[in-house]
Scaffold this motif. Structure first.
Motif, PDB file in Angstrom:
ATOM      1  N   VAL A 179       7.417  22.055  28.933  1.00 28.98           N
ATOM      2  CA  VAL A 179       6.564  23.067  29.544  1.00 28.98           C
ATOM      3  C   VAL A 179       6.331  24.091  28.438  1.00 28.98           C
ATOM      4  CG1 VAL A 179       6.330  24.822  31.326  1.00 28.98           C
ATOM      5  CG2 VAL A 179       7.525  22.679  31.830  1.00 28.98           C
ATOM      6  N   ALA A 180       5.110  24.153  27.938  1.00 27.88           N
ATOM      7  CA  ALA A 180       4.806  24.946  26.752  1.00 27.88           C
ATOM      8  C   ALA A 180       3.720  25.955  27.070  1.00 27.88           C
ATOM      9  CB  ALA A 180       4.354  24.033  25.615  1.00 27.88           C
ATOM     10  N   SER A 181       4.063  27.228  27.005  1.00 28.56           N
ATOM     11  CA  SER A 181       3.104  28.283  27.316  1.00 28.56           C
ATOM     12  C   SER A 181       3.614  29.616  26.798  1.00 28.56           C
ATOM     13  CB  SER A 181       2.918  28.390  28.837  1.00 28.56           C
ATOM     14  OG  SER A 181       2.232  29.585  29.179  1.00 28.56           O
ATOM     15  N   PRO A 182       2.729  30.471  26.302  1.00 29.54           N
ATOM     16  CA  PRO A 182       3.161  31.814  25.929  1.00 29.54           C
ATOM     17  C   PRO A 182       3.811  32.579  27.085  1.00 29.54           C
ATOM     18  CG  PRO A 182       0.989  31.367  25.033  1.00 29.54           C
ATOM     19  CD  PRO A 182       1.312  30.233  25.955  1.00 29.54           C
ATOM     20  N   HIS A 183       3.522  32.175  28.331  1.00 34.14           N
ATOM     21  CA  HIS A 183       4.127  32.850  29.478  1.00 34.14           C
ATOM     22  C   HIS A 183       5.627  32.574  29.603  1.00 34.14           C
ATOM     23  CE1 HIS A 183       0.393  34.442  30.886  1.00 34.14           C
ATOM     24  NE2 HIS A 183      -0.147  33.258  31.112  1.00 34.14           N
ATOM     25  N   LEU A 184       6.154  31.629  28.821  1.00 30.77           N
ATOM     26  CA  LEU A 184       7.588  31.367  28.825  1.00 30.77           C
ATOM     27  C   LEU A 184       8.336  32.229  27.812  1.00 30.77           C
ATOM     28  CD1 LEU A 184       6.803  28.869  30.570  1.00 30.77           C
ATOM     29  CD2 LEU A 184       8.605  27.627  29.374  1.00 30.77           C
ATOM     30  N   GLU A 185       7.621  33.005  27.029  1.00 30.08           N
ATOM     31  CA  GLU A 185       8.276  33.821  26.007  1.00 30.08           C
ATOM     32  C   GLU A 185       9.180  34.861  26.652  1.00 30.08           C
ATOM     33  OE1 GLU A 185       9.416  33.815  22.817  1.00 30.08           O
ATOM     34  OE2 GLU A 185       7.336  33.484  22.204  1.00 30.08           O
ATOM     35  N   ALA A 186      10.378  35.011  26.107  1.00 29.29           N
ATOM     36  CA  ALA A 186      11.324  36.001  26.629  1.00 29.29           C
ATOM     37  C   ALA A 186      10.805  37.420  26.417  1.00 29.29           C
ATOM     38  CB  ALA A 186      12.679  35.842  25.953  1.00 29.29           C
ATOM     39  N   ALA A 187      11.146  38.295  27.353  1.00 29.86           N
ATOM     40  CA  ALA A 187      10.843  39.713  27.168  1.00 29.86           C
ATOM     41  C   ALA A 187      11.774  40.321  26.132  1.00 29.86           C
ATOM     42  CB  ALA A 187      10.974  40.453  28.498  1.00 29.86           C
ATOM     43  N   VAL A 188      13.042  39.889  26.165  1.00 25.29           N
ATOM     44  CA  VAL A 188      14.062  40.411  25.258  1.00 25.29           C
ATOM     45  C   VAL A 188      14.952  39.251  24.803  1.00 25.29           C
ATOM     46  CG1 VAL A 188      15.986  42.019  24.968  1.00 25.29           C
ATOM     47  CG2 VAL A 188      14.100  42.619  26.509  1.00 25.29           C
ATOM     48  N   ALA A 189      15.227  39.197  23.518  1.00 26.56           N
ATOM     49  CA  ALA A 189      16.217  38.262  22.984  1.00 26.56           C
ATOM     50  C   ALA A 189      17.322  39.079  22.328  1.00 26.56           C
ATOM     51  CB  ALA A 189      15.584  37.310  21.973  1.00 26.56           C
ATOM     52  N   VAL A 190      18.557  38.848  22.767  1.00 28.34           N
ATOM     53  CA  VAL A 190      19.710  39.537  22.197  1.00 28.34           C
ATOM     54  C   VAL A 190      20.579  38.482  21.511  1.00 28.34           C
ATOM     55  CG1 VAL A 190      21.724  40.977  22.639  1.00 28.34           C
ATOM     56  CG2 VAL A 190      19.622  41.321  23.964  1.00 28.34           C
ATOM     57  N   ILE A 191      20.650  38.558  20.192  1.00 23.25           N
ATOM     58  CA  ILE A 191      21.276  37.503  19.389  1.00 23.25           C
ATOM     59  C   ILE A 191      22.551  38.061  18.759  1.00 23.25           C
ATOM     60  CG2 ILE A 191      20.900  35.817  17.552  1.00 23.25           C
ATOM     61  CD1 ILE A 191      17.855  36.303  17.953  1.00 23.25           C
ATOM     62  N   ASP A 192      23.690  37.634  19.276  1.00 24.80           N
ATOM     63  CA  ASP A 192      24.987  38.164  18.868  1.00 24.80           C
ATOM     64  C   ASP A 192      25.820  37.038  18.251  1.00 24.80           C
ATOM     65  OD1 ASP A 192      27.544  39.184  18.620  1.00 24.80           O
ATOM     66  OD2 ASP A 192      27.536  40.186  20.562  1.00 24.80           O
ATOM     67  N   PRO A 193      25.999  37.044  16.928  1.00 31.16           N
ATOM     68  CA  PRO A 193      26.745  35.958  16.285  1.00 31.16           C
ATOM     69  C   PRO A 193      28.197  35.842  16.737  1.00 31.16           C
ATOM     70  CG  PRO A 193      25.467  37.189  14.673  1.00 31.16           C
ATOM     71  CD  PRO A 193      25.401  37.960  15.955  1.00 31.16           C
ATOM     72  N   GLU A 194      28.764  36.912  17.284  1.00 30.76           N
ATOM     73  CA  GLU A 194      30.147  36.820  17.767  1.00 30.76           C
ATOM     74  C   GLU A 194      30.288  35.763  18.855  1.00 30.76           C
ATOM     75  OE1 GLU A 194      31.631  41.433  16.943  1.00 30.76           O
ATOM     76  OE2 GLU A 194      31.420  40.700  18.999  1.00 30.76           O
ATOM     77  N   LEU A 195      29.212  35.513  19.591  1.00 28.14           N
ATOM     78  CA  LEU A 195      29.282  34.537  20.675  1.00 28.14           C
ATOM     79  C   LEU A 195      29.400  33.105  20.160  1.00 28.14           C
ATOM     80  CD1 LEU A 195      26.624  36.026  23.122  1.00 28.14           C
ATOM     81  CD2 LEU A 195      29.114  35.976  23.431  1.00 28.14           C
ATOM     82  N   THR A 196      29.140  32.887  18.873  1.00 26.03           N
ATOM     83  CA  THR A 196      29.257  31.529  18.328  1.00 26.03           C
ATOM     84  C   THR A 196      30.652  31.238  17.775  1.00 26.03           C
ATOM     85  OG1 THR A 196      28.548  32.105  16.070  1.00 26.03           O
ATOM     86  CG2 THR A 196      26.820  31.588  17.678  1.00 26.03           C
ATOM     87  N   LEU A 197      31.515  32.234  17.726  1.00 24.54           N
ATOM     88  CA  LEU A 197      32.850  32.032  17.146  1.00 24.54           C
ATOM     89  C   LEU A 197      33.678  31.026  17.934  1.00 24.54           C
ATOM     90  CD1 LEU A 197      33.736  35.723  16.184  1.00 24.54           C
ATOM     91  CD2 LEU A 197      33.293  33.829  14.603  1.00 24.54           C
TER      92      LEU A 197
END
Length: 424
Positions: A179-197
């Motif tokens: 399902v590909a559409s600009p309407h799927l774009e997130a309003a906010v992306a919060v990218i925290d590398p600590e969550l990958t530990l």
């Protein structure tokens, strides 16, 4: 320069003659260690009833509990869907929508790997607009915006936090669909590398290989020179000036960060660089798209039930070799970005060094680099080729035309682990 192998299409090079640059991206991106703690403040600014979309592993974590508690403390009611499965089956979308369609949800927060984020994005649209998700399969078929989405990735690989596509496995069709559409774009992306530990080694390897494949395919993909009507109806506008900026930045980071993460999974600086590269990869593929390796991986994944990242890693050495004649300058630059090309060598030799450098990073990760390792049966090559060519959204991005004969030769070489150079 390079002749085609017998029976295969001659290589042709496409250029960005328009000097086009285009990006699609979230309204806000917040990146950095510890930044997940800002999610409650951000959400409370525009919502009062949140649906958290995740999987069972993340839902049981202290980080997830802290996020949910922080939202409640900020005055936001919290609902949780923690049933997300790998490769995102359509049934997940149906179940989530049925369970929460009558709730006053005004923000959907996806926290987890790519499937969790894809589920959050697509379910936000279906919850808002009703109907069956099957009505949205394809490009630009979403009629309008959905519920606002916040994405919080926990793996450094998919880039789904910033892409405007959700990939779903439809069992009745026996294939993955988008399902590909600009309407799927997130309003906010919060990218925290600590969550990958806390990411297990296998998942770190699979997602790292996925990020690397995204960067390579975006940087070496087809330039399309789309007109206004195409830009208004096609998600993947092709390799362009702006996607190249992100691809270059991501490749440079991964050259050092992937070996460092493997050497010490607790190295937060390396995790940060890897996650930044994954973000760059997401930004690049959001308009350049992925290409041949991703098209061929989908049916292989369905047959072998192997992780997506390992499927593309097993294919990438052979797809790169097939594409080399049409993208010598780009592969040569990859060699420079990875620090493996001799500046005094010819452009072709630097390009070959770039391909070998990508393969070396895959090997450092412990990702497979041949199809036999996935358990693919050669008897299925014809089926895989036929299914791969149905993924026109992806094959159209490949820098060199993919025919059935070409895919079959890629599969044969990939299964044999034949890393010889195609006829020069």
């Amino acid at each position: 320069m390079t002749a085609a192998a017998p029976g295969l299409p001659a290589p042709a090079r496409t250029e960005n003659a328009l000097a086009l640059g285009i990006l699609r991206q979230p309204g806000t991106v917040l990146f950095g260690p510890g930044q997940r703690r800002q999610v409650p403040r951000l959400v409370a600014g525009f919502a009062r009833h949140a649906l958290l979309v995740t999987d069972a592993r993340m839902a049981a974590s202290a980080e997830f509990a802290a996020l949910a508690d922080g939202l409640r403390d900020a005055g936001v009611a919290v609902e949780v869907y923690d049933g997300t499965l790998a490769e995102l089956p359509r049934e997940n979308v149906m179940e989530l929508v049925e369970r929460f369609r009558d709730r006053p949800i005004d923000v959907v927060i996806g926290i987890g790997g790519g499937s969790c984020l894809d589920l959050a994005k697509v379910s936000a649209v279906v919850l808002a607009r009703g109907g069956d998700v099957r009505e949205l399969y394809g490009e630009f078929l979403v009629p309008g915006p959905g519920i606002p989405v916040v994405t919080v990735p926990t793996t450094g690989g998919t880039g789904a936090e910033v892409t405007c596509i959700s990939v779903i496995y439809d069992a009745e069709r026996g294939m993955k669909v988008g399902v590909a559409s600009p309407h799927l774009e997130a309003a906010v992306a919060v990218i925290d590398p600590e969550l990958t530990l806390s990411c297990p080694p296998g998942l770190t390897a699979a997602t790292g290989a996925d990020a690397l494949s995204h960067l390579v395919e975006a940087f070496t993909g087809r330039a399309k020179n789309p007109g206004p009507e195409q830009l208004a109806s096609t998600l993947y506008a092709g390799k362009n000036l702006l996607t190249d900026v992100y691809a270059r930045a991501g490749l440079e980071r991964l050259a050092s960060s992937l070996p460092a993460v493997v050497a010490d999974p607790a190295d937060l600086a390396a995790r940060t660089d890897t996650m930044f590269a994954s973000y760059c990869a997401g930004m690049a593929i959001n308009t350049a798209g992925t290409a041949g390796a991703h098209a061929i991986q989908s049916p292989i994944g369905n047959l072998t039930h192997t992780p997506h990242g390992f499927g593309v890693s097993a294919l990438l050495p052979y797809v790169m070799r097939y594409n080399l004649p049409a993208r010598v300058p780009e592969f040569a630059e990859i060699g420079s970005l990875l620090g493996v090309a001799d500046p005094g060598a010819s452009e072709l030799e630097r390009a070959k060094a770039g391909i070998v450098g990508v393969e070396s990073l895959l090997e450092v990760l412990g990702a497979p680099t041949d199809l036999a390792a996935l358990g693919l049966d050669p008897a299925d090559f014809g089926f895989v080729a036929d299914q791969a060519l149905l993924a026109t959204r992806l094959t159209a991005n490949n820098p060199r035309e993919l025919t059935r004969a070409a895919v079959l030769e890629i599969l044969e070489r990939g299964h044999a682990g034949d890393r010889g150079w195609w006829s020069l």
